[in-house]
Design a protein around this motif. Structure first.
Motif, mmCIF file in Angstrom:
data_model
loop_
_atom_site.group_PDB
_atom_site.id
_atom_site.type_symbol
_atom_site.label_atom_id
_atom_site.label_comp_id
_atom_site.label_asym_id
_atom_site.label_seq_id
_atom_site.Cartn_x
_atom_site.Cartn_y
_atom_site.Cartn_z
ATOM 1 N N ASP A 217 0.108 5.967 25.551
ATOM 2 C CA ASP A 217 0.572 5.582 24.207
ATOM 3 C C ASP A 217 1.930 4.884 24.347
ATOM 4 O OD1 ASP A 217 2.314 7.578 24.846
ATOM 5 O OD2 ASP A 217 1.971 8.799 23.049
ATOM 6 N N GLY A 218 2.681 4.755 23.290
ATOM 7 C CA GLY A 218 3.950 4.029 23.319
ATOM 8 C C GLY A 218 5.047 4.728 24.107
ATOM 9 N N TYR A 219 4.796 5.942 24.585
ATOM 10 C CA TYR A 219 5.797 6.671 25.378
ATOM 11 C C TYR A 219 5.458 6.654 26.872
ATOM 12 C CZ TYR A 219 7.885 8.457 21.093
ATOM 13 O OH TYR A 219 8.530 8.555 19.880
ATOM 14 N N GLY A 220 4.534 5.817 27.260
ATOM 15 C CA GLY A 220 4.176 5.754 28.676
ATOM 16 C C GLY A 220 3.884 4.329 29.079
ATOM 17 N N GLY A 221 3.243 4.185 30.207
ATOM 18 C CA GLY A 221 2.877 2.843 30.673
ATOM 19 C C GLY A 221 4.007 2.173 31.411
ATOM 20 N N ASP A 222 4.409 0.993 30.915
ATOM 21 C CA ASP A 222 5.471 0.263 31.623
ATOM 22 C C ASP A 222 6.832 0.940 31.383
ATOM 23 O OD1 ASP A 222 6.070 -0.327 29.014
ATOM 24 O OD2 ASP A 222 5.711 -2.478 29.170
ATOM 25 N N ILE A 223 7.851 0.380 32.025
ATOM 26 C CA ILE A 223 9.175 1.030 31.960
ATOM 27 C C ILE A 223 9.675 1.122 30.515
ATOM 28 C CG2 ILE A 223 10.384 -1.134 32.570
ATOM 29 C CD1 ILE A 223 12.517 0.716 33.925
ATOM 30 N N LYS A 224 9.330 0.134 29.724
ATOM 31 C CA LYS A 224 9.767 0.157 28.320
ATOM 32 C C LYS A 224 9.216 1.397 27.621
ATOM 33 C CE LYS A 224 10.208 -3.084 24.513
ATOM 34 N NZ LYS A 224 9.098 -3.062 23.563
ATOM 35 N N GLY A 225 7.948 1.663 27.817
ATOM 36 C CA GLY A 225 7.319 2.837 27.207
ATOM 37 C C GLY A 225 7.887 4.126 27.782
ATOM 38 N N ARG A 226 8.059 4.161 29.098
ATOM 39 C CA ARG A 226 8.544 5.399 29.723
ATOM 40 C C ARG A 226 10.005 5.693 29.365
ATOM 41 N NH1 ARG A 226 8.647 4.305 34.747
ATOM 42 N NH2 ARG A 226 7.484 2.360 34.795
ATOM 43 N N MET A 227 10.763 4.623 29.031
ATOM 44 C CA MET A 227 12.173 4.835 28.646
ATOM 45 C C MET A 227 12.306 5.262 27.187
ATOM 46 S SD MET A 227 14.580 1.931 30.418
ATOM 47 C CE MET A 227 14.045 0.673 29.304
ATOM 48 N N ARG A 228 11.232 5.087 26.427
ATOM 49 C CA ARG A 228 11.346 5.245 24.965
ATOM 50 C C ARG A 228 11.907 6.619 24.573
ATOM 51 N NH1 ARG A 228 6.423 4.519 20.627
ATOM 52 N NH2 ARG A 228 7.500 5.505 18.870
ATOM 53 N N PHE A 229 11.371 7.684 25.162
ATOM 54 C CA PHE A 229 11.844 9.023 24.784
ATOM 55 C C PHE A 229 13.327 9.194 25.166
ATOM 56 C CE2 PHE A 229 12.383 13.612 25.791
ATOM 57 C CZ PHE A 229 12.220 14.105 24.501
ATOM 58 N N ALA A 230 13.685 8.769 26.362
ATOM 59 C CA ALA A 230 15.087 8.892 26.815
ATOM 60 C C ALA A 230 16.021 8.162 25.850
ATOM 61 C CB ALA A 230 15.230 8.313 28.223
ATOM 62 N N LEU A 231 15.587 7.002 25.381
ATOM 63 C CA LEU A 231 16.433 6.206 24.484
ATOM 64 C C LEU A 231 16.465 6.809 23.080
ATOM 65 C CD1 LEU A 231 15.466 2.597 25.671
ATOM 66 C CD2 LEU A 231 17.408 4.010 26.392
ATOM 67 N N GLU A 232 15.347 7.402 22.670
ATOM 68 C CA GLU A 232 15.347 8.058 21.348
ATOM 69 C C GLU A 232 16.261 9.292 21.368
ATOM 70 O OE1 GLU A 232 11.011 6.527 19.693
ATOM 71 O OE2 GLU A 232 11.255 8.655 20.153
ATOM 72 N N VAL A 233 16.304 9.986 22.501
ATOM 73 C CA VAL A 233 17.258 11.109 22.603
ATOM 74 C C VAL A 233 18.681 10.556 22.482
ATOM 75 C CG1 VAL A 233 18.195 12.914 24.093
ATOM 76 C CG2 VAL A 233 15.715 12.576 23.983
ATOM 77 N N ALA A 234 18.950 9.455 23.169
ATOM 78 C CA ALA A 234 20.288 8.846 23.096
ATOM 79 C C ALA A 234 20.640 8.506 21.650
ATOM 80 C CB ALA A 234 20.349 7.603 23.972
ATOM 81 N N GLU A 235 19.706 7.881 20.957
ATOM 82 C CA GLU A 235 19.973 7.475 19.564
ATOM 83 C C GLU A 235 20.196 8.701 18.668
ATOM 84 O OE1 GLU A 235 16.414 5.253 18.885
ATOM 85 O OE2 GLU A 235 17.159 3.482 19.951
ATOM 86 N N THR A 236 19.413 9.747 18.917
ATOM 87 C CA THR A 236 19.520 10.967 18.112
ATOM 88 C C THR A 236 20.887 11.616 18.312
ATOM 89 O OG1 THR A 236 17.153 11.302 18.393
ATOM 90 C CG2 THR A 236 18.428 13.218 17.732
ATOM 91 N N VAL A 237 21.296 11.730 19.567
ATOM 92 C CA VAL A 237 22.586 12.365 19.855
ATOM 93 C C VAL A 237 23.721 11.485 19.297
ATOM 94 C CG1 VAL A 237 24.147 13.084 21.736
ATOM 95 C CG2 VAL A 237 21.695 13.656 21.831
ATOM 96 N N TYR A 238 23.571 10.177 19.471
ATOM 97 C CA TYR A 238 24.601 9.262 18.961
ATOM 98 C C TYR A 238 24.792 9.436 17.449
ATOM 99 C CZ TYR A 238 27.252 5.058 17.987
ATOM 100 O OH TYR A 238 28.226 4.201 17.565
ATOM 101 N N ASP A 239 23.685 9.563 16.737
ATOM 102 C CA ASP A 239 23.758 9.691 15.273
ATOM 103 C C ASP A 239 24.453 10.984 14.854
ATOM 104 O OD1 ASP A 239 22.611 7.340 14.697
ATOM 105 O OD2 ASP A 239 20.583 8.135 14.377
ATOM 106 N N ALA A 240 24.266 12.055 15.620
ATOM 107 C CA ALA A 240 24.771 13.368 15.203
ATOM 108 C C ALA A 240 26.174 13.667 15.727
ATOM 109 C CB ALA A 240 23.803 14.459 15.694
#
Ligand SMILES: Cc1cc2nc3c(=O)[nH]c(=O)nc-3n(C[C@H](O)[C@H](O)[C@H](O)COP(=O)(O)O)c2cc1C
Length: 411
Positions: A217-240
């Protein structure tokens, strides 16, 4: 790009001090020097909360003189711990419990920092001294029933009692929310730096590496997909997290032996993390193993410094060098040669918690005791003065007077 103009991380020295002892200013935080206590799991927590052990452990490291003192990896969810004794910050009461630690660390002139993480598929084991042996059903008699971990893909590696649950999109949202709540509690607890633990084969790293992420799905496959969760954690922490306080992100620059995630991937990730407001990349390695040709990182002195250097220059980010740093000159040279902006130590500080003061002495800082609490520094300065008086002025007389008193010829 998110930038902050108040930071002064420049290492240009105008004070005559060794670079290791120049202050490090990032956003509103100013560390007195560039020595970092690396995060170190202690396995002394009770339902995630700190005990007297953490006060002793972090207390001695804070009084030892480091500029930034990290607590151990702290789980954002109860099930995101590795063991029943791991630290966590998943309950409201945790904020005030950690406040005791942050107040004490700050009183010693150090910056209190927290590392937030989630063990993912590495959950449900015994502690480090038992080599993280998996929990079994019969551990229930000691109140330690095994539980099911989470993972991007249901792969039982390292082997655990239960196959980890492959995270669906609800699970991902739940964990992101746990990162958000834990970040807010970290603010309440008085931390001044938050670090996301994206390394060592834990949940975030499990999403990054093709060895552990087999999703389509969108959280796997190429590097873009595999980075998605790591980047969403970054965005979440940044917001809070408060906008005037730094966020660090620890990554494994490369997987462990036989892995697939490599340095070029880490450079790509670091660039993306920077765009999302991460202020610094803390460069570690390892934690995921496979059957490729990737060699293990040899455990030589400064074994991850070259990774920190590459990421610093290729992704144009601040970095911490960590791993096999034990000598003052070695630490100083890492900074002098522009390989990293901060140096972190773990095991050497278990051996010598006052390493910063000894390093100051070794590097010729005029008053090496200054990094210690005044109660210690005062007495140590007195002792130095007595020593030089004995040597320079009354040396011979003092020695012979003592020899007479002790009826010895040698003292
Ligand atoms: C007792 C101990 C516990 C550790 N726990 C953590 C941790 O909680 N989070 C983490 O990112 N790294 C952890 N590490 C790794 C250290 O932060 C550090 O990266 C590693 O030990 C290499 O540094 P050193 O050679 O100075 O020990 C731990 C290391 C030790 C020795």
């Amino acid at each position: 790009m998110i930038t902050n103009s108040t930071s002064d991380t420049s290492i240009a020295d105008n004070s005559g001090l060794p670079l290791l002892f120049t202050p490090f200013s990032l956003k509103s935080v100013k560390a007195k020097n560039r020595i970092v206590v690396a995060p170190m799991c202690q396995y002394h927590s009770e339902d995630g909360g700190p005990t007297n052990w953490q006060m002793m452990h972090l207390g001695r490291l804070a009084t030892g003189g480091a500029g930034i003192v990290f607590g151990e990896e702290t789980a954002v969810e109860r099930r995101g711990r590795k063991t029943y004794a791991c630290a966590g910050i998943y309950k409201k009461e945790h904020a005030s419990a950690y406040r005791h630690l942050t107040d004490f660390i700050r009183l010693q002139g150090a910056i209190p920092a927290i590392q937030l993480g989630h063990s993912g598929r590495k959950a449900s084991c015994h502690t480090a001294v038992a080599d993280w042996r998996p929990l079994r059903d019969d551990d229930a008699k000691d109140g330690m029933s095994p539980w099911q971990g989470l993972a991007p893909s249901a792969i039982n590696q390292p082997p655990r009692r239960f196959l980890p649950k492959e995270m669906d999109h609800d699970d991902i949202r739940t964990v992101l929310n746990a990162f958000r709540e834990a970040t807010l509690r970290s603010v309440d607890a008085g931390y001044e730096i938050v670090e996301v633990h994206g390394a060592h084969g834990y949940l975030i790293h499990q999403f990054l590496s093709p060895v552990s992420n087999h999703r389509n799905d969108g959280y796997g496959g190429d590097i873009k997909g595999r980075m998605r969760f790591a980047l969403e954690v970054a965005e979440t922490v940044y917001d809070a997290w408060p906008k005037d306080k730094p966020i660090f992100y620890r990554i494994s620059a490369v997987d462990g032996e036989g892995g697939k995630w490599g340095l070029e991937d880490s450079i790509t990730l670091s660039r993306e993390l920077k765009v999302r407001g991460m202020d610094l990349i803390d460069v570690s390695s390892g934690g995921i193993f496979g059957d490729t040709e990737m060699p293990p990182v040899p455990r030589v002195p400064g074994y991850q410094v070259a990774f920190a250097e590459r990421i610093k220059h290729s992704a144009d980010v601040l970095t911490i060098a960590v791993g096999g740093i034990t000598e003052a000159e070695q630490a100083e040279n890492i900074l002098k040669e522009g390989k990293a902006d901060l140096v972190a130590l773990a095991r050497e500080l278990l051996w010598n918690a006052d390493w910063p003061a000894h390093a100051a002495d070794a590097l010729g800082v005029k008053d090496p005791f200054e990094v210690l609490p005044e109660e210690y520094a005062h007495r140590l300065r007195q002792r130095e003065a007595q020593k030089s008086m004995a040597i320079n002025q009354g040396g011979k007389e003092t020695k012979s007077a003592w020899n007479k008193l002790l009826d010895r010829t040698e003292l």
